[in-house]
Motif scaffolding. Structure first.
Motif, PDB file in Angstrom:
ATOM      1  N   GLU A  22     -17.984  61.389 175.428  1.00 14.39           N
ATOM      2  CA  GLU A  22     -18.032  60.985 176.843  1.00 14.39           C
ATOM      3  C   GLU A  22     -18.574  62.099 177.730  1.00 14.39           C
ATOM      4  O   GLU A  22     -19.180  61.845 178.759  1.00 14.39           O
ATOM      5  N   ARG A  71     -24.299  47.528 174.825  1.00 15.87           N
ATOM      6  CA  ARG A  71     -24.704  48.925 175.066  1.00 15.87           C
ATOM      7  C   ARG A  71     -26.179  49.137 174.735  1.00 15.87           C
ATOM      8  O   ARG A  71     -26.873  49.942 175.363  1.00 15.87           O
ATOM      9  N   TRP A  97     -28.069  47.943 177.698  1.00 14.58           N
ATOM     10  CA  TRP A  97     -27.959  48.982 178.730  1.00 14.58           C
ATOM     11  C   TRP A  97     -28.913  50.136 178.439  1.00 14.58           C
ATOM     12  O   TRP A  97     -29.611  50.631 179.339  1.00 14.58           O
ATOM     13  N   LYS A 117     -32.115  51.968 180.471  1.00 15.45           N
ATOM     14  CA  LYS A 117     -32.206  53.404 180.776  1.00 15.45           C
ATOM     15  C   LYS A 117     -33.537  53.990 180.282  1.00 15.45           C
ATOM     16  O   LYS A 117     -34.071  54.911 180.899  1.00 15.45           O
ATOM     17  N   ALA A 174     -21.516  36.843 179.488  1.00 21.63           N
ATOM     18  CA  ALA A 174     -21.938  37.122 180.864  1.00 21.63           C
ATOM     19  C   ALA A 174     -22.350  38.574 181.045  1.00 21.63           C
ATOM     20  O   ALA A 174     -23.336  38.879 181.732  1.00 21.63           O
ATOM     21  N   ARG A 175     -21.612  39.460 180.422  1.00 24.24           N
ATOM     22  CA  ARG A 175     -21.940  40.876 180.584  1.00 24.24           C
ATOM     23  C   ARG A 175     -23.272  41.212 179.908  1.00 24.24           C
ATOM     24  O   ARG A 175     -24.107  41.917 180.479  1.00 24.24           O
ATOM     25  N   ARG A 204     -26.023  39.948 182.046  1.00 24.57           N
ATOM     26  CA  ARG A 204     -26.241  40.789 183.230  1.00 24.57           C
ATOM     27  C   ARG A 204     -26.950  42.090 182.871  1.00 24.57           C
ATOM     28  O   ARG A 204     -27.910  42.503 183.542  1.00 24.57           O
ATOM     29  N   GLU A 243     -30.615  43.372 184.095  1.00 22.18           N
ATOM     30  CA  GLU A 243     -30.832  44.671 184.735  1.00 22.18           C
ATOM     31  C   GLU A 243     -31.853  45.498 183.946  1.00 22.18           C
ATOM     32  O   GLU A 243     -32.687  46.206 184.533  1.00 22.18           O
ATOM     33  N   GLY A 281     -17.011  38.555 185.122  1.00 26.99           N
ATOM     34  CA  GLY A 281     -18.295  39.145 184.775  1.00 26.99           C
ATOM     35  C   GLY A 281     -18.178  40.424 183.966  1.00 26.99           C
ATOM     36  O   GLY A 281     -19.189  41.052 183.657  1.00 26.99           O
ATOM     37  N   ASP A 282     -16.944  40.797 183.647  1.00 31.31           N
ATOM     38  CA  ASP A 282     -16.720  41.977 182.811  1.00 31.31           C
ATOM     39  C   ASP A 282     -17.452  43.195 183.385  1.00 31.31           C
ATOM     40  O   ASP A 282     -18.142  43.923 182.681  1.00 31.31           O
ATOM     41  N   ARG A 283     -17.281  43.410 184.670  1.00 35.37           N
ATOM     42  CA  ARG A 283     -17.987  44.516 185.331  1.00 35.37           C
ATOM     43  C   ARG A 283     -17.288  45.861 185.146  1.00 35.37           C
ATOM     44  O   ARG A 283     -17.894  46.909 185.342  1.00 35.37           O
ATOM     45  N   HIS A 306     -15.153  48.329 182.627  1.00 32.73           N
ATOM     46  CA  HIS A 306     -14.822  48.562 181.219  1.00 32.73           C
ATOM     47  C   HIS A 306     -13.310  48.478 180.999  1.00 32.73           C
ATOM     48  O   HIS A 306     -12.845  47.881 180.042  1.00 32.73           O
ATOM     49  N   ASP A 323     -16.030  53.876 183.525  1.00 32.49           N
ATOM     50  CA  ASP A 323     -16.874  54.238 182.382  1.00 32.49           C
ATOM     51  C   ASP A 323     -17.912  55.244 182.874  1.00 32.49           C
ATOM     52  O   ASP A 323     -18.695  54.931 183.786  1.00 32.49           O
ATOM     53  N   GLU A 383     -21.502  53.985 183.372  1.00 29.16           N
ATOM     54  CA  GLU A 383     -21.834  52.871 184.273  1.00 29.16           C
ATOM     55  C   GLU A 383     -21.158  53.065 185.632  1.00 29.16           C
ATOM     56  O   GLU A 383     -20.618  52.128 186.214  1.00 29.16           O
ATOM     57  N   GLN A 395     -22.307  50.946 189.022  1.00 26.41           N
ATOM     58  CA  GLN A 395     -21.904  49.537 188.962  1.00 26.41           C
ATOM     59  C   GLN A 395     -20.373  49.395 189.060  1.00 26.41           C
ATOM     60  O   GLN A 395     -19.861  48.494 189.725  1.00 26.41           O
TER      61      GLN A 395
END
Lengths: 170, 339
Positions: A65, A126, A129, A133, A155-156, A159, A163, B171-173, B175, B204, B207, B210
């Protein structure tokens, strides 16, 4: 408190491969505590995400992380892991590829495959995502991303794919 | 599912509070006049030798907390699980940290066992303190899960047991969608108590923009969730400082406790904060800070990092609802120290 924190990075990387889970957990924790100085251990830490011992996994995740973008020389290895069978390692490999941005352009085909067919939904997300990037250099992933949007099963994922398409442009 | 373990019996209301250390009798009297009806107690402050390993700094009996302020903190205890709870010196620092505050919102409980927080609270209470906890479910999109927990001083704080839950996450925005719980101060008469939502969050790090915007939406929703509650405090590890507060910055009344201070143990980043509405949460006393683990407990950087890569952040609030008492100002000096 313990003063055993003086181990060198190569020694800790070696310890991370120990057959003793306590030793592996200690190595992962010490690498985590090293912060960004542990960047040379990025690849072993990603692999440690697949460890059988939950302590090793949790410290490896915590270390990753904080690590920031990966060194350029491990992009190929990360690409292999992202396409591999271990979900948590694949998730973190995709994350690191995303952090690398356009420097991870060579990983685009593998990431597109992840978006389309990885068994683990978190890995698919991921990967989408990460493609965002990488940006315009991920143009070849447009079809996989468009399908992820069209399917709309998650849904995620839809989205993130939307993006990513916006970031890729074209 | 979020839960509150079996609650301890409620402590008796206390008719008066002790003078804070260093406060003169006239000062105490004036404070007493200003807060005539407040009986925020310190029942659990009997002198007892702390159990367990020797403290890193003189601890003794828990010092009295300020009786005209509620201290609310957030603390990311990095990878708080089996490895960390097995280190007595680390647990000793953590217990001292918690005893400074009335409520601590904790992030990053990462353990296979359900026994980590009960074991930790038992260690906190080894000196006669009376803390209890609320804990949320394991959250996360991978097999690596985290839990949120609130640890609170039952001598001074109560929990609305019906209010504990995980924020809906359409919408699982997010984490790890936040844990929310409504608290109230234990004062007499109880209808004057400061009541408030705490919304515990760990964003997260990949992210952040967002998630900050999603969190701002959560904040707006919580402000109108109950007609009888206008105090919402979002607190936690945001992985962002005020310049990255996105939609929060577009809310004219949003305020935050930590602005110009670093909150990580390396003293390089501002990640942790408490966010609230300045117009509704007038109970905020304008006092806040970062409890620097190294300097407070005399630790080396590496010793502090064994505790966490984050320092706790805190803010002080008036223990009565603002509409009950205009012109709020804490009379007691707030000094955080080893306890």
């Amino acid at each position: 408190m313990s003063g055993s924190e003086s181990s060198s990075l190569p020694a800790l990387i070696a310890q991370l491969a120990s057959t003793n889970p306590d030793e592996r957990a200690e190595a992962a924790e010490l690498l985590c505590r090293a912060g960004t100085a542990a960047v040379a251990a990025t690849l072993p830490l990603v692999e440690a995400c697949g460890d059988d011992d939950s302590r090793v996994r949790e410290w490896a995740v915590a270390a990753l992380e904080e690590l920031g973008p990966p060194p350029a020389e491990i992009i190929d290895h990360l690409t292999e892991i992202a396409a591999g069978p271990e979900p948590l390692s694949a998730y973190w490999a995709a994350t690191l590829l995303g952090r690398a941005g356009r420097d991870a352009a060579a990983a685009v085909p593998a990431l597109a495959t992840c978006v389309a067919s990885a068994e683990d939904m978190a890995v698919r997300e991921r990967a989408a995502w990460a493609l965002g990037k990488i940006g315009p250099a991920a143009l070849s992933a447009r079809e996989a991303l468009q399908q992820a949007v069209a399917q709309g099963k998650d849904a995620r994922l839809a989205r993130l794919a939307t993006e990513a398409l916006a970031a890729i442009g074209g | 599912m979020a839960k509150q373990p079996d609650s301890p019996p409620l402590a008796a209301m206390v008719p008066s509070a002790p003078a804070p250390p260093g406060q003169s009798m006239p000062g105490r009297w004036l404070a007493g006049v200003a807060l005539l009806l407040i009986a925020l107690g310190s029942v659990g402050a009997q002198a007892q030798a702390p159990a367990g390993p020797p403290p890193l700094a003189p601890a003794g009996a828990p010092a009295a907390k300020p009786w005209d302020a509620v201290l609310i903190a957030s603390f990311n205890i990095q990878v708080f699980g089996e490895s960390k709870i097995a280190k007595p010196q680390v647990v000793n620092v953590l217990t001292q940290v918690v005893r400074n505050f009335d409520v601590v919102a904790i992030q990053e409980v990462r353990a296979k066992s359900d026994g980590i927080i009960p074991q930790f609270v038992k260690a906190i209470n080894a000196d006669g303190s009376r803390y209890h906890y609320v804990i949320g479910p394991r959250l996360g999109r991978t097999v690596s899960k985290e839990q949120y927990t609130f640890i609170y001083d039952t001598n001074r704080i109560e929990v609305d047991a019906t209010s504990i839950g995980t924020v809906p996450n359409p919408g699982d925005r997010l984490h790890r969608p936040p844990l929310h719980t409504r608290f109230r101060t234990r004062i007499n008469p109880p209808q004057m108590a400061f009541t408030f939502w705490l919304v515990d969050i760990h964003t997260d790090p990949d992210e952040v923009p967002q998630e900050i915007d999603a969190l701002a939406d959560v904040f707006s929703s919580m402000l109108t969730l109950r007609p009888d509650e206008d105090d919402v405090i979002v607190l936690g590890d945001l992985n962002a400082g005020p310049p990255q507060f996105g939609r929060f910055k577009k809310m004219p009344n949003a305020g935050w406790a930590i602005s110009n201070a670093t909150t990580n143990t390396h003293r390089t980043k501002t990640y942790d904060n408490l966010i609230f509405d300045k117009t509704t949460t007038r109970e905020y006393l304008g006092r806040s800070g970062v409890l620097d683990l190294q300097s407070t407990y005399g630790l080396t950087l590496d010793q502090a990092l064994q505790v966490s890569d984050h320092n706790p952040v805190w803010a002080a609030f008036y223990p009565c609802e603002a509409q009950n008492l205009p012109g709020l100002q804490a009379t007691t000096g707030i000094a955080l120290a080893p306890r």
